[in-house]
Design a protein around this motif. Sequence first.
Motif, short mmCIF file in Angstrom:
data_model
loop_
_atom_site.label_atom_id
_atom_site.label_comp_id
_atom_site.label_asym_id
_atom_site.label_seq_id
_atom_site.Cartn_x
_atom_site.Cartn_y
_atom_site.Cartn_z
N THR A 141 0.83 -1.20 0.00
CA THR A 141 0.00 0.00 0.00
C THR A 141 0.86 1.25 0.00
O THR A 141 2.09 1.18 -0.20
N MET A 142 0.28 2.39 0.24
CA MET A 142 1.01 3.65 0.32
C MET A 142 1.83 3.68 1.61
O MET A 142 1.70 2.81 2.47
N SER A 143 2.64 4.70 1.77
CA SER A 143 3.47 4.81 2.96
C SER A 143 2.63 5.20 4.17
O SER A 143 1.47 5.60 4.05
N ASN A 144 3.23 5.10 5.35
CA ASN A 144 2.54 5.53 6.57
C ASN A 144 2.25 7.03 6.54
O ASN A 144 1.23 7.48 7.08
N GLU A 145 3.11 7.81 5.91
CA GLU A 145 2.87 9.24 5.81
C GLU A 145 1.71 9.57 4.87
O GLU A 145 1.11 10.64 4.97
N ASP A 146 1.42 8.64 3.97
CA ASP A 146 0.34 8.84 3.01
C ASP A 146 -0.89 8.00 3.35
O ASP A 146 -1.70 7.68 2.47
N ASP A 147 -1.03 7.63 4.62
CA ASP A 147 -2.23 6.94 5.11
C ASP A 147 -2.45 5.61 4.41
O ASP A 147 -3.57 5.26 4.03
N GLY A 148 -1.38 4.83 4.29
CA GLY A 148 -1.48 3.54 3.60
C GLY A 148 -2.46 2.58 4.22
O GLY A 148 -3.13 1.82 3.50
N VAL A 149 -2.57 2.58 5.54
CA VAL A 149 -3.56 1.71 6.20
C VAL A 149 -4.97 2.13 5.80
O VAL A 149 -5.81 1.30 5.43
N ALA A 150 -5.23 3.42 5.85
CA ALA A 150 -6.56 3.92 5.49
C ALA A 150 -6.91 3.61 4.04
O ALA A 150 -8.07 3.29 3.73
N VAL A 151 -5.94 3.71 3.14
CA VAL A 151 -6.20 3.44 1.72
C VAL A 151 -6.78 2.05 1.54
O VAL A 151 -7.76 1.85 0.80
N VAL A 152 -6.22 1.07 2.23
CA VAL A 152 -6.69 -0.32 2.10
C VAL A 152 -8.05 -0.48 2.78
O VAL A 152 -8.97 -1.10 2.24
N LEU A 153 -8.18 0.06 3.99
CA LEU A 153 -9.43 -0.11 4.72
C LEU A 153 -10.60 0.56 4.00
O LEU A 153 -11.73 0.03 4.00
N GLU A 154 -10.36 1.69 3.39
CA GLU A 154 -11.44 2.38 2.66
C GLU A 154 -11.91 1.54 1.47
O GLU A 154 -13.09 1.57 1.11
N ARG A 155 -10.99 0.78 0.89
CA ARG A 155 -11.36 -0.10 -0.23
C ARG A 155 -12.13 -1.32 0.27
O ARG A 155 -13.14 -1.72 -0.33
N LEU A 156 -11.66 -1.91 1.36
CA LEU A 156 -12.27 -3.15 1.85
C LEU A 156 -13.54 -2.92 2.65
O LEU A 156 -14.39 -3.80 2.75
N PHE A 157 -13.66 -1.73 3.23
CA PHE A 157 -14.85 -1.38 4.02
C PHE A 157 -15.45 -0.09 3.43
O PHE A 157 -15.36 0.97 4.05
N PRO A 158 -16.04 -0.17 2.25
CA PRO A 158 -16.52 1.06 1.58
C PRO A 158 -17.68 1.74 2.27
O PRO A 158 -17.91 2.92 2.05
N THR A 159 -18.39 1.01 3.10
CA THR A 159 -19.49 1.61 3.87
C THR A 159 -19.39 1.17 5.31
O THR A 159 -18.69 0.22 5.64
N GLY A 160 -20.11 1.85 6.16
CA GLY A 160 -20.09 1.45 7.57
C GLY A 160 -20.25 2.65 8.46
O GLY A 160 -20.00 3.77 8.09
#
Length: 268
Positions: free
Chosen positions: A249-268
Amino acid sequence: MAAAYALIATDLDGTLLRGDDTVSDRSLAALARAARAGARHLVVTGRPAPRVRPLLARLGCTGLAVCGQGAQVYDVGSGRLLWSVRLHRELAEEALGKIEAEVGQVYAAVDQDGVDGLTLIEPGYRMPHPTLPSVRVDRRDDLWRRPISKVLLRHAALSDDELASVARAVVGSLATVTMSGPGTVELQPCGVTKATGLALAAERLGVGARRALAFGDMPNDIPMFDWAGHGVAMAGAHPELKAVADEITMSNEDDGVAVVLERLFPTG
């Protein structure tokens, strides 16, 4: 896709945290979105429980956290260690002796066991994370004042990869050697890894490995990736971790965790 993951295991330094030890609003929002969809967030860090408590509070964690490279399972709500493994002094000293016989002097620090344990550093050791509190001692013998969970090592000339390679070659079954970040080569109880603590915590939460999504950036995260159903390495991750990752994914400075979670959890 989102329903496939019921557990989100995140490393902290270099992964969920930015370089200034903060978590972005975007990452917090993505974790909250995943939580509303039923996924549990589990911090899995090399930091010992006493050094991570303020951060867990900022994250709003009230459940479990895996600390000390997997040697501690910490209950945030009760402030208790549910499980911990110590590295015996005799094994630590023997391992240090074998390493120094190969590379000359190393500088050591220790994380004491327990919820109130200190980080002690001997003369010459420089903390890789200057924001983390530590207590300087006068000599190496003072490192063993109380039971410890791990030893941290630095060398004046060798790189982290070089020091870790030598340590693994000579330490054998005395301890597990890990590299968890710049300037952070560690000795911990033999057989204990992040996967050890993660598996115990996941069992308590009733989640199997296949439904676990793991994020990391360093070689100490490899056992966690091997255990979890899906491993995501950050853009700036160590090559050894990238080689076994299912996704980068992207780097930690570029919110790499969020990038993946937003894709896998598009709603909620």
